[in-house]
Design an enzyme around this catalytic site. Structure first.
Site, PDB file in Angstrom:
ATOM      1  N   LYS A   1      -4.132  -7.478  -6.305  1.00 55.93           N
ATOM      2  CA  LYS A   1      -3.674  -7.714  -7.651  1.00 55.93           C
ATOM      3  C   LYS A   1      -2.165  -7.698  -7.743  1.00 55.93           C
ATOM      4  O   LYS A   1      -1.572  -8.161  -8.712  1.00 55.93           O
ATOM      5  CB  LYS A   1      -4.211  -6.603  -8.567  1.00 55.93           C
ATOM      6  CG  LYS A   1      -5.710  -6.517  -8.642  1.00 55.93           C
ATOM      7  CD  LYS A   1      -6.085  -5.277  -9.489  1.00 55.93           C
ATOM      8  CE  LYS A   1      -7.556  -4.980  -9.373  1.00 55.93           C
ATOM      9  NZ  LYS A   1      -7.909  -3.649  -9.902  1.00 55.93           N
ATOM     10  N   GLY A   2      -1.497  -7.142  -6.731  1.00 57.07           N
ATOM     11  CA  GLY A   2      -0.065  -6.849  -6.826  1.00 57.07           C
ATOM     12  C   GLY A   2       0.829  -8.033  -7.160  1.00 57.07           C
ATOM     13  O   GLY A   2       1.836  -7.889  -7.837  1.00 57.07           O
TER      14      GLY A   2
ATOM     15  N   ASP B   1       3.534  -9.420  -3.504  1.00 51.05           N
ATOM     16  CA  ASP B   1       4.483  -8.535  -4.171  1.00 51.05           C
ATOM     17  C   ASP B   1       5.455  -7.919  -3.176  1.00 51.05           C
ATOM     18  O   ASP B   1       6.656  -7.913  -3.389  1.00 51.05           O
ATOM     19  CB  ASP B   1       3.746  -7.457  -4.990  1.00 51.05           C
ATOM     20  CG  ASP B   1       2.692  -6.700  -4.181  1.00 51.05           C
ATOM     21  OD1 ASP B   1       2.468  -7.029  -2.994  1.00 51.05           O
ATOM     22  OD2 ASP B   1       2.081  -5.779  -4.739  1.00 51.05           O
TER      23      ASP B   1
ATOM     24  N   ASP C   1       5.209  -4.901   3.638  1.00 50.91           N
ATOM     25  CA  ASP C   1       5.376  -3.502   4.049  1.00 50.91           C
ATOM     26  C   ASP C   1       5.086  -3.414   5.546  1.00 50.91           C
ATOM     27  O   ASP C   1       5.913  -3.828   6.352  1.00 50.91           O
ATOM     28  CB  ASP C   1       4.432  -2.671   3.166  1.00 50.91           C
ATOM     29  CG  ASP C   1       4.594  -1.172   3.328  1.00 50.91           C
ATOM     30  OD1 ASP C   1       5.712  -0.725   3.622  1.00 50.91           O
ATOM     31  OD2 ASP C   1       3.602  -0.443   3.149  1.00 50.91           O
TER      32      ASP C   1
ATOM     33  N   LYS D   1      10.186  -4.459   2.749  1.00 50.91           N
ATOM     34  CA  LYS D   1      10.556  -3.133   3.269  1.00 50.91           C
ATOM     35  C   LYS D   1      10.548  -3.208   4.796  1.00 50.91           C
ATOM     36  O   LYS D   1       9.592  -2.770   5.435  1.00 50.91           O
ATOM     37  CB  LYS D   1       9.518  -2.082   2.827  1.00 50.91           C
ATOM     38  CG  LYS D   1       9.618  -1.647   1.394  1.00 50.91           C
ATOM     39  CD  LYS D   1       8.888  -0.316   1.141  1.00 50.91           C
ATOM     40  CE  LYS D   1       7.419  -0.494   0.936  1.00 50.91           C
ATOM     41  NZ  LYS D   1       6.769   0.692   0.280  1.00 50.91           N
TER      42      LYS D   1
ATOM     43  N   PHE E   1       8.298   4.144  -2.103  1.00 47.92           N
ATOM     44  CA  PHE E   1       7.070   3.626  -2.701  1.00 47.92           C
ATOM     45  C   PHE E   1       7.415   3.227  -4.123  1.00 47.92           C
ATOM     46  O   PHE E   1       7.900   4.042  -4.904  1.00 47.92           O
ATOM     47  CB  PHE E   1       5.932   4.645  -2.682  1.00 47.92           C
ATOM     48  CG  PHE E   1       4.620   4.006  -3.018  1.00 47.92           C
ATOM     49  CD1 PHE E   1       3.887   3.341  -2.040  1.00 47.92           C
ATOM     50  CD2 PHE E   1       4.146   4.011  -4.319  1.00 47.92           C
ATOM     51  CE1 PHE E   1       2.696   2.699  -2.358  1.00 47.92           C
ATOM     52  CE2 PHE E   1       2.946   3.371  -4.646  1.00 47.92           C
ATOM     53  CZ  PHE E   1       2.227   2.718  -3.654  1.00 47.92           C
TER      54      PHE E   1
ATOM     55  N   ASP F   1       1.253  -1.132  -8.143  1.00 49.87           N
ATOM     56  CA  ASP F   1       0.583   0.034  -8.731  1.00 49.87           C
ATOM     57  C   ASP F   1       0.656   1.259  -7.848  1.00 49.87           C
ATOM     58  O   ASP F   1       0.982   1.184  -6.663  1.00 49.87           O
ATOM     59  CB  ASP F   1      -0.897  -0.298  -8.943  1.00 49.87           C
ATOM     60  CG  ASP F   1      -1.665  -0.302  -7.617  1.00 49.87           C
ATOM     61  OD1 ASP F   1      -1.203  -0.974  -6.661  1.00 49.87           O
ATOM     62  OD2 ASP F   1      -2.696   0.376  -7.518  1.00 49.87           O
TER      63      ASP F   1
HETATM   64  P1  IMP Z   1       1.041  -4.158   4.179  1.00 49.10           P
HETATM   65  O1  IMP Z   1      -0.256  -4.698   4.678  1.00 49.10           O
HETATM   66  O2  IMP Z   1       1.303  -2.766   4.695  1.00 49.10           O
HETATM   67  O3  IMP Z   1       2.224  -5.064   4.415  1.00 49.10           O
HETATM   68  O4  IMP Z   1       0.844  -3.885   2.654  1.00 49.10           O
HETATM   69  C1  IMP Z   1       1.117  -4.796   1.692  1.00 49.10           C
HETATM   70  C2  IMP Z   1       0.412  -4.384   0.438  1.00 49.10           C
HETATM   71  O5  IMP Z   1       0.460  -2.969   0.232  1.00 49.10           O
HETATM   72  C3  IMP Z   1       1.192  -4.985  -0.720  1.00 49.10           C
HETATM   73  O6  IMP Z   1       0.628  -6.219  -1.062  1.00 49.10           O
HETATM   74  C4  IMP Z   1       1.012  -3.954  -1.795  1.00 49.10           C
HETATM   75  O7  IMP Z   1      -0.148  -4.234  -2.535  1.00 49.10           O
HETATM   76  C5  IMP Z   1       0.834  -2.660  -1.077  1.00 49.10           C
HETATM   77  N1  IMP Z   1       2.118  -1.915  -1.044  1.00 49.10           N
HETATM   78  C6  IMP Z   1       2.982  -1.788  -0.022  1.00 49.10           C
HETATM   79  N2  IMP Z   1       4.060  -1.067  -0.367  1.00 49.10           N
HETATM   80  C7  IMP Z   1       3.873  -0.736  -1.668  1.00 49.10           C
HETATM   81  C8  IMP Z   1       4.665  -0.005  -2.620  1.00 49.10           C
HETATM   82  O8  IMP Z   1       5.774   0.495  -2.367  1.00 49.10           O
HETATM   83  N3  IMP Z   1       4.120   0.115  -3.867  1.00 49.10           N
HETATM   84  C9  IMP Z   1       2.916  -0.419  -4.221  1.00 49.10           C
HETATM   85  N4  IMP Z   1       2.164  -1.124  -3.372  1.00 49.10           N
HETATM   86  C10 IMP Z   1       2.628  -1.273  -2.095  1.00 49.10           C
HETATM   87 MG    MG Z   2      -0.923  -6.224  -2.601  1.00 54.79          MG
END
Ligand code: IMP
Ligand code: MG
Length: 173
Positions: A40-41, A97, A100, A128, A149, A156
């Protein structure tokens, strides 16, 4: 509340959005763009950006869940691609969004790539880089941030704060 410190004010998001749309339009091939957002982000950023492109767009959606509850990534990513729309032969822009660890983006890109789009470009509101576990980057990045975060503008913590107009640092009390 535990999310009071504003990291990116609403006005900065809005002006960066206009710049990002121009950057994307400068490199996207002419013709329609199929904009795919990761729910949803990415919903708020994705819709605002799709409108800022001011061109013929269609929308597709993927659901990815990697976080479960709280602020720690589990590394496992579950993808639901039932509402992706047609990808083959089309110019696709994937929007998320935040980039990470990179697991979500990398798995999503594999799924989209397998469906043979004509072109596939990527855009994230925030990056990030410190947290990366998969070697991956986005073509267009709104803001590169430190390892906080963050919540707001779609992001969210346990489903709260998504509708804040700005990006805030989440600091549990
Ligand atoms: P990744 O698979 O670790 O790159 O995660 C990406 C997903 O984790 C993003 O699409 C977000 O939904 C969630 N996410 C990562 N960092 C944050 C944060 O700081 N706040 C909220 N959601 C996050
Ligand atoms: Mg997401």
């Amino acid at each position: 509340m535990p999310a009071t410190e504003i990291l990116i004010p609403e006005a900065d998001i809005q002006s960066r959005l206009t710049e990002l749309a121009a950057e994307i339009n400068a490199v996207q091939p002419d013709g329609p763009v199929h904009v795919v957002m990761i729910l949803k982000g990415a919903i708020i950023f994705g819709v605002d950006l799709a409108r800022a492109l001011e061109r013929n767009t269609t929308l597709g959606f993927l659901t990815a869940s990697s976080y479960g509850e709280g602020t720690q990534s589990t590394g496992r990513v579950e993808i639901d691609a039932r509402h992706l729309g047609d990808i083959e032969g089309r110019n696709v822009l994937l929007i998320d969004d935040i980039l990470d660890t990179g697991h979500t983006f990398s798995k999503t890109l594999d799924i989209l790539g397998d469906k043979r789009p004509a072109t596939l470009r990527t855009c994230v509101l925030m990056d990030k880089p410190e947290r990366r576990e998969v070697d991956i980057h986005a073509d267009h990045v709104g803001f590169t941030i430190e390892n906080h975060f963050v919540v707001g503008y779609g992001l969210d913590c346990d489903e709260a704060y998504r509708t804040l107009p700005d990006i805030r640092i989440y600091a549990p009390e």
